[in-house]
Design an enzyme around this catalytic site. Structure first.
Site, PDB file in Angstrom:
ATOM      1  N   LYS A 112       0.897  -1.030   0.020  1.00 34.47           N
ATOM      2  CA  LYS A 112      -0.476   0.227  -0.195  1.00 34.47           C
ATOM      3  C   LYS A 112       0.921   1.861   0.402  1.00 34.47           C
ATOM      4  CE  LYS A 112      -2.477  -1.685   3.497  1.00 34.47           C
ATOM      5  NZ  LYS A 112      -2.546  -1.770   4.710  1.00 34.47           N
ATOM      6  N   THR A 115      -8.860   9.362   8.224  1.00 35.80           N
ATOM      7  CA  THR A 115      -8.320   7.940   7.586  1.00 35.80           C
ATOM      8  C   THR A 115      -8.395   6.499   8.892  1.00 35.80           C
ATOM      9  OG1 THR A 115      -6.370   8.653   7.504  1.00 35.80           O
ATOM     10  CG2 THR A 115      -7.336   9.134   5.999  1.00 35.80           C
ATOM     11  N   GLY A 161      -8.417   3.579  10.679  1.00 32.08           N
ATOM     12  CA  GLY A 161      -9.419   2.181  10.089  1.00 32.08           C
ATOM     13  C   GLY A 161      -8.588   2.213   8.444  1.00 32.08           C
ATOM     14  N   THR A 162      -8.531   2.388   7.836  1.00 36.09           N
ATOM     15  CA  THR A 162      -8.222   1.903   6.515  1.00 36.09           C
ATOM     16  C   THR A 162      -7.212   1.265   6.184  1.00 36.09           C
ATOM     17  OG1 THR A 162      -8.006   4.541   5.982  1.00 36.09           O
ATOM     18  CG2 THR A 162      -7.446   3.254   4.604  1.00 36.09           C
ATOM     19  N   GLY A 163      -6.435   0.726   7.163  1.00 32.73           N
ATOM     20  CA  GLY A 163      -6.464  -0.831   6.283  1.00 32.73           C
ATOM     21  C   GLY A 163      -6.762  -2.212   7.053  1.00 32.73           C
ATOM     22  N   CYS A 164      -7.817  -1.582   8.409  1.00 30.66           N
ATOM     23  CA  CYS A 164      -8.642  -3.155   8.629  1.00 30.66           C
ATOM     24  C   CYS A 164      -9.275  -2.689   7.550  1.00 30.66           C
ATOM     25  CB  CYS A 164      -8.801  -2.641  10.007  1.00 30.66           C
ATOM     26  SG  CYS A 164      -7.477  -2.091  11.400  1.00 30.66           S
TER      27      CYS A 164
END
Length: 272
Positions: A184, A215, A217-220
């Site tokens: 990412k 933003t 929590g984007t990765g989860c």
């Protein structure tokens, strides 16, 4: 009006299990995973690995669950209900990483590994002593690994300064055994570009840079969305493409919460 009755032909939606920590603020972790799964039409189930006290400003405390409790949750779900895909998030210690890796090795379902190292606010969520276990035990059982640039550096030592460094970063993660890696590149300047590769084919995913600081929590959310799409039967490239589209919309709709960084909006499609 009486209760609704389900006929004998009603079947369960695809089943997705998240193995991750709790975010008391509701923006990341188990809470983000289950919201994402609901939004994408799958049945979300959970194995809690840790409890955190956190809000929009950061993590105030974290308490890891015993390995036996994690193992018991996993076996309770998988042995009775079954699972069509698994997503892992915060595992925090070498003992938990190795426990979960052993469970995943015996499960016939695609696995999305989000190698969570730090929170959005910079708080550490993975002990340095657990890095070898992630490399040697967890990444080899991953169908897709989804590290950000900081996690790539943490796991491999490769520093990404520009888009041209992404293939080298992906190769360094693939060397540890996942079938696919999604690096990412959201922390780079310019468009939000990610690289998905299995070492033989490359898929570049681009989205416009959004002017929204909320933003959390984007990765989860992205990893859970990939797991949901895999459970629905999509190929890895199609699952990642669909998940990227969903999370881009969630980031665009991210909203302020508290006095710090707010979450992405997992229900943005319902409120469009």
């Amino acid at each position: 009006m009486g209760p609704l009755r389900r006929g004998p032909l009603v079947t369960a939606p695809p089943l997705v299990l998240t193995v991750a920590g709790s975010d008391s603020g509701g923006g990341a972790g188990i809470q983000a995973d289950l919201k994402t799964m609901l939004a994408l039409g799958v049945h979300g189930m959970s194995v809690l690995t840790a409890v955190t006290a956190q809000n929009s400003q950061g993590v105030r405390g974290a308490w890891e669950l015993p390995a036996d409790a994690v193992r018991a949750q996993y076996r309770a779900v998988v042995d009775d209900i079954g699972v069509d895909a698994v997503k892992t998030g915060m595992l925090s210690s070498a003992e938990l990483v190795e426990t979960v890796a052993g469970l995943l090795a015996g499960t016939r379902a695609p696995v999305v590994v989000d190698p969570v190292g730090v929170s959005k606010h910079g708080d550490p969520l993975l002990a340095a002593s657990a890095l070898d276990s992630v490399r040697q035990r967890l990444l080899p059982v991953a169908t897709v690994a989804t590290p950000n640039l900081n996690e790539v550096a943490q796991l491999t030592g490769v520093q990404v300064e520009s888009e041209g460094d992404l293939p080298r970063a992906a190769a360094s993660v693939l060397a540890h055994g996942p079938k696919w890696v999604l690096v990412k590149g959201g922390h780079l300047a310019g468009d939000a570009v990610d690289l998905l590769t299995d070492g033989s084919e490359e898929h570049w995913l681009r989205a416009p840079r959004l002017d929204n600081r909320h933003t959390h929590g984007t990765g989860c959310t992205l990893a859970s969305a990939i797991a949901a799409q895999l459970a629905r039967g999509l190929t890895v490239p199609d699952a990642v493409t669909a998940a990227k589209e969903y999370v881009t919309g969630a980031i665009a709709a991210g909203f302020p919460l508290g006095s710090g960084i707010g979450p992405v909006d997992h229900g943005w499609r319902f409120r469009r």
